[in-house]
Every structure is written in C-alpha cells, then in structure tokens.
Scaffold this motif. Structure first.
Motif, PDB file in Angstrom:
ATOM      1  N   PRO A 178       0.897  -1.114  -0.146  1.00 54.65           N
ATOM      2  CA  PRO A 178       0.074  -0.105  -0.132  1.00 54.65           C
ATOM      3  C   PRO A 178       0.833   1.299   0.135  1.00 54.65           C
ATOM      4  CG  PRO A 178      -0.828  -1.530   1.497  1.00 54.65           C
ATOM      5  CD  PRO A 178       0.323  -2.136   1.071  1.00 54.65           C
ATOM      6  N   TYR A 179       1.844   1.215   0.578  1.00 56.58           N
ATOM      7  CA  TYR A 179       3.025   2.415   0.835  1.00 56.58           C
ATOM      8  C   TYR A 179       3.565   2.747  -0.815  1.00 56.58           C
ATOM      9  CZ  TYR A 179       6.724   5.250   1.287  1.00 56.58           C
ATOM     10  OH  TYR A 179       7.908   6.415   1.129  1.00 56.58           O
ATOM     11  N   LEU A 180       3.511   1.691  -1.709  1.00 53.23           N
ATOM     12  CA  LEU A 180       4.113   1.912  -2.974  1.00 53.23           C
ATOM     13  C   LEU A 180       3.132   2.389  -3.905  1.00 53.23           C
ATOM     14  CD1 LEU A 180       6.191  -1.758  -3.417  1.00 53.23           C
ATOM     15  CD2 LEU A 180       7.082   0.750  -2.644  1.00 53.23           C
ATOM     16  N   THR A 181       1.906   1.770  -3.665  1.00 48.33           N
ATOM     17  CA  THR A 181       0.992   2.427  -4.779  1.00 48.33           C
ATOM     18  C   THR A 181       0.574   3.865  -4.195  1.00 48.33           C
ATOM     19  OG1 THR A 181      -0.851   1.667  -3.134  1.00 48.33           O
ATOM     20  CG2 THR A 181      -0.156   0.083  -4.812  1.00 48.33           C
ATOM     21  N   HIS A 182       0.825   4.028  -2.868  1.00 49.45           N
ATOM     22  CA  HIS A 182       0.499   5.499  -2.474  1.00 49.45           C
ATOM     23  C   HIS A 182       1.977   6.457  -3.370  1.00 49.45           C
ATOM     24  CE1 HIS A 182      -0.277   9.168  -0.182  1.00 49.45           C
ATOM     25  NE2 HIS A 182       0.940   9.176   0.152  1.00 49.45           N
ATOM     26  N   ARG A 183       3.038   5.782  -2.996  1.00 46.13           N
ATOM     27  CA  ARG A 183       4.257   6.668  -3.491  1.00 46.13           C
ATOM     28  C   ARG A 183       4.014   6.998  -5.097  1.00 46.13           C
ATOM     29  NH1 ARG A 183      10.179   3.876  -4.349  1.00 46.13           N
ATOM     30  NH2 ARG A 183      11.174   5.816  -5.203  1.00 46.13           N
ATOM     31  N   HIS A 184       3.463   6.109  -5.649  1.00 42.91           N
ATOM     32  CA  HIS A 184       3.285   6.250  -7.324  1.00 42.91           C
ATOM     33  C   HIS A 184       2.103   6.937  -7.674  1.00 42.91           C
ATOM     34  CE1 HIS A 184       7.162   4.547  -8.182  1.00 42.91           C
ATOM     35  NE2 HIS A 184       6.928   3.566  -7.245  1.00 42.91           N
ATOM     36  N   GLY A 185       1.438   7.189  -6.686  1.00 42.45           N
ATOM     37  CA  GLY A 185      -0.047   7.902  -6.940  1.00 42.45           C
ATOM     38  C   GLY A 185      -1.092   7.270  -7.629  1.00 42.45           C
ATOM     39  N   LEU A 186      -1.135   5.993  -7.093  1.00 45.15           N
ATOM     40  CA  LEU A 186      -2.195   5.191  -7.434  1.00 45.15           C
ATOM     41  C   LEU A 186      -3.417   5.322  -6.529  1.00 45.15           C
ATOM     42  CD1 LEU A 186      -0.222   1.957  -8.449  1.00 45.15           C
ATOM     43  CD2 LEU A 186      -1.745   2.965 -10.039  1.00 45.15           C
ATOM     44  N   GLY A 187      -4.706   5.438  -7.007  1.00 45.60           N
ATOM     45  CA  GLY A 187      -5.636   5.775  -6.192  1.00 45.60           C
ATOM     46  C   GLY A 187      -6.249   4.497  -5.624  1.00 45.60           C
ATOM     47  N   ASP A 188      -7.515   4.697  -5.068  1.00 43.88           N
ATOM     48  CA  ASP A 188      -8.235   3.528  -4.528  1.00 43.88           C
ATOM     49  C   ASP A 188      -8.681   2.256  -5.486  1.00 43.88           C
ATOM     50  OD1 ASP A 188      -8.567   4.803  -2.129  1.00 43.88           O
ATOM     51  OD2 ASP A 188     -10.463   5.791  -2.408  1.00 43.88           O
ATOM     52  N   SER A 189      -8.388   2.681  -6.627  1.00 42.90           N
ATOM     53  CA  SER A 189      -8.617   1.428  -7.622  1.00 42.90           C
ATOM     54  C   SER A 189      -7.446   0.414  -7.405  1.00 42.90           C
ATOM     55  CB  SER A 189      -8.558   2.064  -9.102  1.00 42.90           C
ATOM     56  OG  SER A 189      -7.403   2.532  -9.462  1.00 42.90           O
ATOM     57  N   ALA A 190      -6.284   0.926  -6.954  1.00 42.87           N
ATOM     58  CA  ALA A 190      -5.114  -0.028  -6.624  1.00 42.87           C
ATOM     59  C   ALA A 190      -5.277  -0.844  -5.186  1.00 42.87           C
ATOM     60  CB  ALA A 190      -3.988   0.517  -6.857  1.00 42.87           C
TER      61      ALA A 190
END
Length: 134
Positions: A100-112
């Motif tokens: 979840p930190y990685l997806t946040h780091r790359h700007g992926l939203g709730d869809s990820a």
C-alpha cells in the motif's frame, strides 16, 4: 531509524533458515523468483566485511502488471523484494516494502487497493512462515 514504507520483522531463526523458508513459501505460492542476491558474498569477494544480507526479488505478473498498467513508474518498485539481514548483535530480521505504501508513492488511487491489499496479505503470510519459531 525506520524507513518509510518498510516493514521489518524479527526472525526467530538465523538468516539462512529465514531466507530458505521465505523463498520456499514464495515458490509454493506459484510466484517467480527473479533473483537471489547475497550481498555479503559480494562484499567478501571485494575484500569487505558485511554481516548476512540477502535479497530476494520475486513476484507474480498477475499481481504487478495491473499496477504497472495504471502507472508504469511503480515498475521501479516491482517485482517485490525481501531482505534478510543480521544486525551487530546477531539478531536476524526480514524487511520488505509495504505494497500500500508503494501504490501511494506512485499516486495510484483507491482502484489499486485490491491488488495492494492482496500483495500485502500474501507478504504477511509468507513472512510469518519465514520468521516463525521452529
């Protein structure tokens, strides 16, 4: 000092056993092991001391590809990685990046969120088996 997004767990077994268990569980779950890097062996080859420091790069295209389709820069953090290392006191640890930190780091939203949570759950289960007391 803890690094952002890094999960570090104390192992109840030594570094070699921790990595052996971790890698075996990764393979048992049908994931691909892309590389196994023994940093300590590399250090010795260069004439430098380094306590056990062992990196496994692994993953599954079905989990990571949807994230890269959304934002390709997450490919810098995928496939997943796990580091088994030993501190100066001889204690063994297992560290890995929190999906979840990685997806946040790359700007992926709730869809990820579903992919990140699935990766996170798998990593937690694999790590638990790797660090458990015999």
């Amino acid at each position: 000092m803890a690094a952002d997004g890094l999960i570090t767990l104390r192992s109840s077994v030594g570094p070699e056993e921790t990595m052996n268990r971790f890698e075996a569980e990764v393979r048992a779950r049908g994931m691909t092991v892309f590389a196994h890097i023994d940093h300590a062996a590399g250090a010795v080859a260069a004439g430098l001391p380094l306590r056990p420091t062992d990196l496994l790069i692994f993953g599954a295209a079905k989990g990571g590809t949807p994230l890269m389709q959304a934002v390709q820069t997450i490919g810098i953090d995928l496939p997943l990685k796990a580091l088994v290392w030993q501190d100066e006191a001889g204690t063994t640890f297992l560290s890995y990046n929190d999906p979840p930190y990685l997806t946040h780091r790359h700007g992926l939203g709730d869809s990820a969120r579903p992919e990140a949570e699935a990766m996170s759950g798998a990593l937690k289960a694999i790590a638990a088996k790797a660090i458990a007391a015999p």
